[in-house]
Design an enzyme around this catalytic site. Sequence first.
Site, mmCIF file in Angstrom:
data_model
loop_
_atom_site.group_PDB
_atom_site.id
_atom_site.type_symbol
_atom_site.label_atom_id
_atom_site.label_comp_id
_atom_site.label_asym_id
_atom_site.label_seq_id
_atom_site.Cartn_x
_atom_site.Cartn_y
_atom_site.Cartn_z
ATOM 1 N N LYS A 45 0.833 -1.202 0.000
ATOM 2 C CA LYS A 45 0.000 0.000 0.000
ATOM 3 C C LYS A 45 0.868 1.252 0.000
ATOM 4 C CE LYS A 45 -3.775 2.097 2.725
ATOM 5 N NZ LYS A 45 -4.621 1.919 3.941
ATOM 6 N N SER A 120 -9.298 1.803 3.125
ATOM 7 C CA SER A 120 -8.466 2.588 2.229
ATOM 8 C C SER A 120 -7.406 1.775 1.488
ATOM 9 C CB SER A 120 -7.763 3.697 3.026
ATOM 10 O OG SER A 120 -6.948 3.145 4.054
ATOM 11 N N SER A 144 -9.625 -0.724 7.191
ATOM 12 C CA SER A 144 -9.063 -0.435 5.869
ATOM 13 C C SER A 144 -8.424 -1.619 5.163
ATOM 14 C CB SER A 144 -8.039 0.704 5.972
ATOM 15 O OG SER A 144 -8.693 1.938 6.147
#
Length: 405
Positions: A45, A120, A144
Amino acid sequence: MLVQESLERAHKDEFNAVVTINGFAQKQAQELSSKGVEPFPFAVKDVIYTKGIRTTMGSRLFQDFVPSFDATVVATLKRAGGVLIGKTNTHELASGATTTSSIFGPTKNPLDASRIAGGSSGGSAAAVSSGIVEFALGTDTAGSVRIPAALCGVYGLKPTNGLLSNKGVFPLAPTFDTVGFISSNLNWLKRLKKLLPAFSKLSSTPRKPKIAVPSWVYWWDKAPASYSKTVEEVVLSFEKLLDARSIEWSKVEMPLAEALVWSRFGAIRYAEATHVHLERKQRWSECFPDVRRLLERGLTVLATEYLDALFARKRVYSEFKRVITQFDVLATPTVSIPAPKIEEVLGNEDGDVRSVLTHNTVYASYIGVPALSIPTLKVEGLPVGVQLIADKFDELKLLEIASLF
Protein backbone atom coordinates in the site's frame (compact mmCIF):
# COMPACT_ATOMS: atom_id res chain seq x y z
CA MET A 1 3.47 -17.19 -8.46
CA LEU A 2 6.64 -16.16 -10.29
CA VAL A 3 7.89 -12.59 -10.03
CA GLN A 4 7.99 -12.20 -13.82
CA GLU A 5 4.37 -13.31 -14.12
CA SER A 6 3.34 -10.88 -11.42
CA LEU A 7 5.18 -8.02 -13.13
CA GLU A 8 3.51 -8.75 -16.44
CA ARG A 9 0.10 -8.66 -14.79
CA ALA A 10 0.94 -5.40 -13.01
CA HIS A 11 1.78 -3.76 -16.33
CA LYS A 12 -1.61 -4.89 -17.67
CA ASP A 13 -3.53 -3.72 -14.58
CA GLU A 14 -7.04 -2.62 -15.64
CA PHE A 15 -8.33 -1.70 -12.19
CA ASN A 16 -5.94 1.06 -11.09
CA ALA A 17 -4.67 -1.21 -8.36
CA VAL A 18 -0.90 -0.72 -8.82
CA VAL A 19 0.20 2.91 -9.11
CA THR A 20 4.01 2.53 -9.12
CA ILE A 21 5.90 -0.51 -10.42
CA ASN A 22 9.29 -1.51 -9.03
CA GLY A 23 11.62 -1.37 -12.03
CA PHE A 24 14.23 -3.50 -10.26
CA ALA A 25 11.92 -6.36 -9.26
CA GLN A 26 13.17 -8.86 -11.84
CA LYS A 27 16.81 -8.16 -11.02
CA GLN A 28 16.12 -8.53 -7.30
CA ALA A 29 14.37 -11.85 -7.92
CA GLN A 30 17.37 -13.13 -9.89
CA GLU A 31 19.76 -12.10 -7.11
CA LEU A 32 17.69 -14.01 -4.55
CA SER A 33 17.55 -17.09 -6.77
CA SER A 34 21.33 -17.03 -7.21
CA LYS A 35 21.64 -17.22 -3.42
CA GLY A 36 19.33 -20.23 -3.24
CA VAL A 37 16.37 -18.21 -1.93
CA GLU A 38 13.01 -18.75 -3.62
CA PRO A 39 11.58 -15.28 -4.32
CA PHE A 40 7.91 -14.45 -3.94
CA PRO A 41 6.15 -11.32 -5.24
CA PHE A 42 4.17 -8.97 -3.03
CA ALA A 43 2.64 -5.51 -3.29
CA VAL A 44 2.56 -2.69 -0.75
CA LYS A 45 0.00 0.00 0.00
CA ASP A 46 1.22 3.46 -0.92
CA VAL A 47 1.38 4.69 2.68
CA ILE A 48 4.05 2.15 3.65
CA TYR A 49 7.64 3.27 3.07
CA THR A 50 9.69 1.56 0.36
CA LYS A 51 13.31 2.59 -0.02
CA GLY A 52 13.95 4.47 -3.25
CA ILE A 53 10.38 4.01 -4.50
CA ARG A 54 7.83 6.81 -4.51
CA THR A 55 5.34 6.69 -1.64
CA THR A 56 2.60 9.26 -2.17
CA MET A 57 -0.12 8.52 0.41
CA GLY A 58 -2.43 9.09 -2.57
CA SER A 59 -2.06 12.81 -1.93
CA ARG A 60 -0.75 15.94 -3.61
CA LEU A 61 0.92 16.71 -0.29
CA PHE A 62 3.34 13.80 -0.78
CA GLN A 63 3.30 13.13 -4.52
CA ASP A 64 7.09 13.47 -4.84
CA PHE A 65 8.09 11.78 -1.58
CA VAL A 66 10.68 8.99 -1.90
CA PRO A 67 11.58 7.26 1.40
CA SER A 68 15.22 6.61 2.28
CA PHE A 69 14.40 3.34 4.07
CA ASP A 70 11.98 0.42 4.01
CA ALA A 71 9.24 0.08 6.59
CA THR A 72 10.13 -2.62 9.10
CA VAL A 73 7.52 -5.03 7.76
CA VAL A 74 8.73 -4.53 4.18
CA ALA A 75 12.37 -5.09 5.17
CA THR A 76 11.40 -8.26 7.05
CA LEU A 77 9.55 -9.70 4.06
CA LYS A 78 12.45 -8.86 1.76
CA ARG A 79 14.86 -10.75 4.02
CA ALA A 80 12.52 -13.75 3.76
CA GLY A 81 12.62 -13.68 -0.05
CA GLY A 82 9.94 -11.13 -0.85
CA VAL A 83 10.23 -9.06 -4.01
CA LEU A 84 8.25 -5.85 -4.13
CA ILE A 85 6.24 -5.68 -7.36
CA GLY A 86 4.86 -2.22 -6.78
CA LYS A 87 2.88 0.25 -4.70
CA THR A 88 -0.90 0.01 -4.56
CA ASN A 89 -3.50 2.74 -4.62
CA THR A 90 -4.89 4.16 -1.38
CA HIS A 91 -7.60 6.56 -0.40
CA GLU A 92 -5.83 9.86 0.25
CA LEU A 93 -3.88 9.75 3.54
CA ALA A 94 -5.55 6.35 4.19
CA SER A 95 -8.54 8.43 5.25
CA GLY A 96 -11.51 6.78 3.56
CA ALA A 97 -13.34 3.51 2.94
CA THR A 98 -13.69 3.72 -0.85
CA THR A 99 -10.28 4.40 -2.51
CA THR A 100 -11.94 6.91 -4.80
CA SER A 101 -10.19 10.04 -3.50
CA SER A 102 -6.65 9.53 -4.78
CA ILE A 103 -4.32 11.47 -7.03
CA PHE A 104 -4.26 8.36 -9.23
CA GLY A 105 -8.05 8.17 -9.51
CA PRO A 106 -10.46 5.53 -8.15
CA THR A 107 -9.52 1.88 -7.87
CA LYS A 108 -12.06 -0.40 -9.55
CA ASN A 109 -13.35 -3.65 -8.11
CA PRO A 110 -12.06 -6.60 -10.19
CA LEU A 111 -15.34 -8.44 -9.61
CA ASP A 112 -17.31 -5.56 -11.16
CA ALA A 113 -15.29 -2.64 -12.51
CA SER A 114 -18.23 -0.26 -12.09
CA ARG A 115 -18.02 -0.68 -8.30
CA ILE A 116 -15.61 0.48 -5.61
CA ALA A 117 -12.86 -1.78 -4.31
CA GLY A 118 -13.33 -0.46 -0.78
CA GLY A 119 -10.64 1.23 1.24
CA SER A 120 -8.47 2.59 2.23
CA SER A 121 -6.30 -0.37 1.12
CA GLY A 122 -8.37 -0.74 -2.04
CA GLY A 123 -5.38 -1.03 -4.36
CA SER A 124 -3.93 -3.93 -2.39
CA ALA A 125 -7.24 -5.80 -2.37
CA ALA A 126 -7.76 -5.20 -6.09
CA ALA A 127 -4.20 -6.33 -6.86
CA VAL A 128 -4.85 -9.60 -5.03
CA SER A 129 -8.36 -10.10 -6.37
CA SER A 130 -7.25 -9.53 -9.98
CA GLY A 131 -4.34 -11.97 -9.65
CA ILE A 132 -1.46 -9.49 -9.90
CA VAL A 133 -0.12 -10.86 -6.60
CA GLU A 134 -1.30 -13.48 -4.14
CA PHE A 135 -0.29 -11.39 -1.16
CA ALA A 136 -0.21 -7.66 -0.38
CA LEU A 137 0.32 -5.32 2.54
CA GLY A 138 -2.26 -2.79 3.66
CA THR A 139 -2.97 -0.78 6.77
CA ASP A 140 -6.02 -0.97 9.01
CA THR A 141 -7.29 1.80 11.27
CA ALA A 142 -11.07 1.40 11.10
CA GLY A 143 -11.34 -1.53 8.71
CA SER A 144 -9.06 -0.43 5.87
CA VAL A 145 -7.79 -3.98 5.22
CA ARG A 146 -10.96 -5.89 6.01
CA ILE A 147 -13.42 -3.71 4.07
CA PRO A 148 -11.67 -3.91 0.67
CA ALA A 149 -10.83 -7.57 1.22
CA ALA A 150 -14.52 -8.29 1.80
CA LEU A 151 -15.73 -6.26 -1.19
CA CYS A 152 -13.12 -7.78 -3.53
CA GLY A 153 -13.71 -11.36 -2.39
CA VAL A 154 -10.34 -12.10 -0.74
CA TYR A 155 -8.93 -12.60 2.77
CA GLY A 156 -7.95 -9.65 4.96
CA LEU A 157 -6.18 -9.90 8.33
CA LYS A 158 -5.91 -7.08 10.87
CA PRO A 159 -3.42 -8.17 13.55
CA THR A 160 -3.46 -7.24 17.23
CA ASN A 161 -2.50 -3.61 17.65
CA GLY A 162 1.17 -3.43 18.57
CA LEU A 163 2.04 -6.94 17.38
CA LEU A 164 3.93 -5.53 14.39
CA SER A 165 6.13 -2.46 14.13
CA ASN A 166 4.59 0.59 12.47
CA LYS A 167 8.01 2.09 11.78
CA GLY A 168 7.92 3.40 8.23
CA VAL A 169 4.13 3.35 8.05
CA PHE A 170 2.66 6.81 7.57
CA PRO A 171 0.14 7.31 10.40
CA LEU A 172 -3.56 8.04 10.24
CA ALA A 173 -4.61 7.58 13.88
CA PRO A 174 -1.70 6.00 15.81
CA THR A 175 -3.89 4.53 18.56
CA PHE A 176 -5.63 2.33 15.98
CA ASP A 177 -3.12 1.99 13.12
CA THR A 178 -1.68 -1.41 12.27
CA VAL A 179 -0.15 -3.09 9.25
CA GLY A 180 -2.49 -5.67 7.74
CA PHE A 181 -2.38 -8.44 5.15
CA ILE A 182 -4.53 -9.27 2.14
CA SER A 183 -4.33 -12.60 0.34
CA SER A 184 -6.19 -14.73 -2.15
CA ASN A 185 -5.84 -17.83 0.00
CA LEU A 186 -5.70 -18.81 3.64
CA ASN A 187 -2.46 -20.76 3.30
CA TRP A 188 -0.61 -17.58 2.41
CA LEU A 189 -1.72 -15.96 5.64
CA LYS A 190 -0.62 -19.06 7.54
CA ARG A 191 2.86 -18.57 6.05
CA LEU A 192 3.19 -15.41 8.14
CA LYS A 193 4.18 -17.64 11.06
CA LYS A 194 7.36 -18.48 9.15
CA LEU A 195 7.91 -15.11 7.49
CA LEU A 196 7.45 -12.73 10.42
CA PRO A 197 9.17 -13.22 13.81
CA ALA A 198 6.20 -11.68 15.66
CA PHE A 199 3.88 -14.35 14.26
CA SER A 200 6.30 -17.20 15.01
CA LYS A 201 5.73 -16.65 18.74
CA LEU A 202 1.96 -17.10 18.49
CA SER A 203 0.19 -20.41 19.12
CA SER A 204 -3.27 -21.93 18.86
CA THR A 205 -5.01 -25.11 20.03
CA PRO A 206 -7.51 -26.30 17.38
CA ARG A 207 -10.93 -27.41 18.61
CA LYS A 208 -14.55 -27.18 17.57
CA PRO A 209 -15.23 -23.48 18.04
CA LYS A 210 -18.05 -21.73 19.86
CA ILE A 211 -19.01 -18.55 18.07
CA ALA A 212 -20.74 -15.47 19.45
CA VAL A 213 -22.69 -13.12 17.21
CA PRO A 214 -22.71 -9.72 18.95
CA SER A 215 -25.93 -7.78 19.36
CA TRP A 216 -24.43 -4.73 17.65
CA VAL A 217 -24.62 -6.56 14.31
CA TYR A 218 -28.42 -6.22 14.39
CA TRP A 219 -28.41 -2.51 13.70
CA TRP A 220 -30.51 -2.08 10.56
CA ASP A 221 -33.14 -0.05 12.41
CA LYS A 222 -30.40 2.52 13.15
CA ALA A 223 -28.79 2.41 9.70
CA PRO A 224 -29.38 5.21 7.18
CA ALA A 225 -32.80 4.65 5.62
CA SER A 226 -31.44 4.05 2.12
CA TYR A 227 -29.30 1.16 3.39
CA SER A 228 -31.49 -0.33 6.13
CA LYS A 229 -33.10 -3.08 4.05
CA THR A 230 -29.74 -4.23 2.65
CA VAL A 231 -28.16 -4.27 6.10
CA GLU A 232 -30.96 -6.55 7.31
CA GLU A 233 -30.60 -8.81 4.27
CA VAL A 234 -26.86 -9.16 4.89
CA VAL A 235 -27.35 -10.14 8.54
CA LEU A 236 -30.05 -12.70 7.76
CA SER A 237 -27.89 -14.20 5.00
CA PHE A 238 -25.02 -14.38 7.47
CA GLU A 239 -27.16 -16.32 9.98
CA LYS A 240 -28.22 -18.75 7.24
CA LEU A 241 -24.57 -19.31 6.32
CA LEU A 242 -23.66 -20.20 9.91
CA ASP A 243 -26.55 -22.66 10.10
CA ALA A 244 -25.70 -24.18 6.72
CA ARG A 245 -22.13 -24.84 7.89
CA SER A 246 -23.45 -26.46 11.11
CA ILE A 247 -21.50 -23.95 13.17
CA GLU A 248 -22.44 -23.61 16.84
CA TRP A 249 -23.32 -19.98 17.47
CA SER A 250 -25.25 -17.81 19.89
CA LYS A 251 -26.37 -14.21 19.87
CA VAL A 252 -24.72 -12.29 22.71
CA GLU A 253 -25.85 -8.97 24.14
CA MET A 254 -23.06 -6.38 24.32
CA PRO A 255 -24.71 -3.22 25.69
CA LEU A 256 -21.47 -1.40 26.55
CA ALA A 257 -20.20 -1.79 23.00
CA GLU A 258 -23.49 -0.56 21.60
CA ALA A 259 -23.44 2.48 23.88
CA LEU A 260 -19.79 3.45 23.53
CA VAL A 261 -17.95 2.23 20.42
CA TRP A 262 -19.67 4.15 17.65
CA SER A 263 -20.07 7.30 19.73
CA ARG A 264 -16.44 7.34 20.95
CA PHE A 265 -14.32 5.89 18.13
CA GLY A 266 -14.52 9.03 16.02
CA ALA A 267 -13.17 11.32 18.73
CA ILE A 268 -9.86 9.44 18.75
CA ARG A 269 -9.69 8.84 15.01
CA TYR A 270 -10.47 12.45 14.00
CA ALA A 271 -8.34 14.14 16.67
CA GLU A 272 -5.27 12.02 15.98
CA ALA A 273 -5.52 12.28 12.19
CA THR A 274 -5.82 16.05 12.47
CA HIS A 275 -2.84 16.20 14.81
CA VAL A 276 -0.73 14.17 12.36
CA HIS A 277 -1.37 16.74 9.63
CA LEU A 278 -1.59 19.90 11.72
CA GLU A 279 1.81 21.15 10.55
CA ARG A 280 0.47 21.02 6.98
CA LYS A 281 -2.78 22.83 7.76
CA GLN A 282 -2.01 25.60 5.26
CA ARG A 283 -2.09 22.93 2.51
CA TRP A 284 -5.29 21.15 3.50
CA SER A 285 -7.02 22.95 0.64
CA GLU A 286 -5.04 20.68 -1.72
CA CYS A 287 -6.66 17.56 -0.25
CA PHE A 288 -9.75 15.93 -1.68
CA PRO A 289 -12.92 17.51 -0.22
CA ASP A 290 -13.92 14.48 1.88
CA VAL A 291 -10.44 14.17 3.37
CA ARG A 292 -10.26 17.89 4.07
CA ARG A 293 -13.63 17.77 5.85
CA LEU A 294 -12.41 14.93 8.08
CA LEU A 295 -9.25 16.85 8.95
CA GLU A 296 -11.32 19.91 9.82
CA ARG A 297 -13.64 17.75 11.92
CA GLY A 298 -10.73 16.81 14.16
CA LEU A 299 -10.29 20.46 15.11
CA THR A 300 -13.67 20.35 16.88
CA VAL A 301 -12.83 17.42 19.20
CA LEU A 302 -12.43 18.58 22.80
CA ALA A 303 -9.62 17.24 24.98
CA THR A 304 -12.22 15.88 27.40
CA GLU A 305 -13.97 14.01 24.56
CA TYR A 306 -10.68 12.51 23.40
CA LEU A 307 -9.71 11.35 26.90
CA ASP A 308 -13.20 10.00 27.56
CA ALA A 309 -12.98 7.94 24.38
CA LEU A 310 -9.61 6.52 25.42
CA PHE A 311 -10.87 5.50 28.87
CA ALA A 312 -14.06 4.01 27.40
CA ARG A 313 -11.90 1.56 25.42
CA LYS A 314 -10.98 -0.20 28.67
CA ARG A 315 -14.64 -0.68 29.60
CA VAL A 316 -15.51 -2.03 26.15
CA TYR A 317 -12.55 -4.41 26.20
CA SER A 318 -13.59 -5.67 29.66
CA GLU A 319 -17.02 -6.53 28.26
CA PHE A 320 -15.35 -8.29 25.34
CA LYS A 321 -13.19 -10.34 27.75
CA ARG A 322 -16.28 -11.51 29.63
CA VAL A 323 -17.77 -12.75 26.36
CA ILE A 324 -14.62 -14.26 24.88
CA THR A 325 -14.02 -16.43 27.96
CA GLN A 326 -17.20 -18.31 26.99
CA PHE A 327 -16.62 -18.31 23.23
CA ASP A 328 -13.69 -18.62 20.85
CA VAL A 329 -14.49 -15.74 18.51
CA LEU A 330 -17.08 -13.15 17.64
CA ALA A 331 -18.46 -13.43 14.11
CA THR A 332 -20.17 -10.79 11.99
CA PRO A 333 -20.61 -9.89 8.35
CA THR A 334 -17.47 -7.92 7.49
CA VAL A 335 -19.43 -5.18 5.77
CA SER A 336 -23.13 -4.38 5.90
CA ILE A 337 -23.61 -3.74 2.17
CA PRO A 338 -22.08 -5.00 -1.09
CA ALA A 339 -19.74 -2.68 -3.00
CA PRO A 340 -21.59 0.43 -4.21
CA LYS A 341 -21.19 1.84 -7.70
CA ILE A 342 -18.27 4.25 -8.05
CA GLU A 343 -20.54 6.93 -9.52
CA GLU A 344 -22.77 6.73 -6.43
CA VAL A 345 -19.84 7.30 -4.09
CA LEU A 346 -17.93 10.13 -5.79
CA GLY A 347 -18.36 13.33 -3.82
CA ASN A 348 -20.03 11.49 -0.93
CA GLU A 349 -17.09 9.47 0.39
CA ASP A 350 -17.47 10.78 3.95
CA GLY A 351 -21.26 10.41 3.99
CA ASP A 352 -23.59 7.53 4.84
CA VAL A 353 -21.66 5.02 2.73
CA ARG A 354 -18.64 5.46 4.98
CA SER A 355 -20.54 4.87 8.21
CA VAL A 356 -22.26 1.79 6.77
CA LEU A 357 -19.07 0.24 5.37
CA THR A 358 -17.14 0.73 8.62
CA HIS A 359 -19.89 -0.14 11.11
CA ASN A 360 -18.86 -3.76 11.68
CA THR A 361 -15.10 -3.21 11.48
CA VAL A 362 -14.48 -0.36 13.95
CA TYR A 363 -15.19 -2.55 16.99
CA ALA A 364 -12.00 -4.63 16.67
CA SER A 365 -10.03 -1.49 15.87
CA TYR A 366 -11.37 0.33 18.91
CA ILE A 367 -10.25 -2.34 21.39
CA GLY A 368 -7.12 -3.36 19.49
CA VAL A 369 -7.89 -7.04 18.88
CA PRO A 370 -7.21 -9.11 15.73
CA ALA A 371 -9.87 -9.66 13.08
CA LEU A 372 -10.02 -11.63 9.85
CA SER A 373 -12.32 -11.16 6.86
CA ILE A 374 -13.18 -14.38 5.02
CA PRO A 375 -14.59 -14.35 1.44
CA THR A 376 -17.43 -16.74 2.12
CA LEU A 377 -20.63 -14.66 2.15
CA LYS A 378 -22.39 -13.04 -0.80
CA VAL A 379 -25.51 -10.91 -1.05
CA GLU A 380 -27.07 -9.93 -4.36
CA GLY A 381 -24.29 -11.93 -6.01
CA LEU A 382 -21.57 -9.72 -4.52
CA PRO A 383 -19.20 -10.53 -1.63
CA VAL A 384 -19.59 -8.94 1.81
CA GLY A 385 -17.37 -11.31 3.79
CA VAL A 386 -17.53 -12.90 7.22
CA GLN A 387 -15.47 -11.28 9.96
CA LEU A 388 -14.00 -13.26 12.85
CA ILE A 389 -12.76 -11.36 15.92
CA ALA A 390 -10.52 -12.98 18.56
CA ASP A 391 -8.70 -11.89 21.69
CA LYS A 392 -5.31 -10.22 21.53
CA PHE A 393 -2.53 -12.32 19.97
CA ASP A 394 -4.98 -15.04 18.86
CA GLU A 395 -4.32 -14.54 15.14
CA LEU A 396 -3.59 -18.22 14.60
CA LYS A 397 -6.93 -19.16 16.15
CA LEU A 398 -8.63 -16.94 13.58
CA LEU A 399 -6.82 -18.71 10.75
CA GLU A 400 -7.72 -22.14 12.12
CA ILE A 401 -11.41 -21.32 12.53
CA ALA A 402 -11.53 -19.66 9.12
CA SER A 403 -10.93 -23.05 7.51
CA LEU A 404 -14.42 -24.10 8.69
CA PHE A 405 -15.94 -21.54 6.35
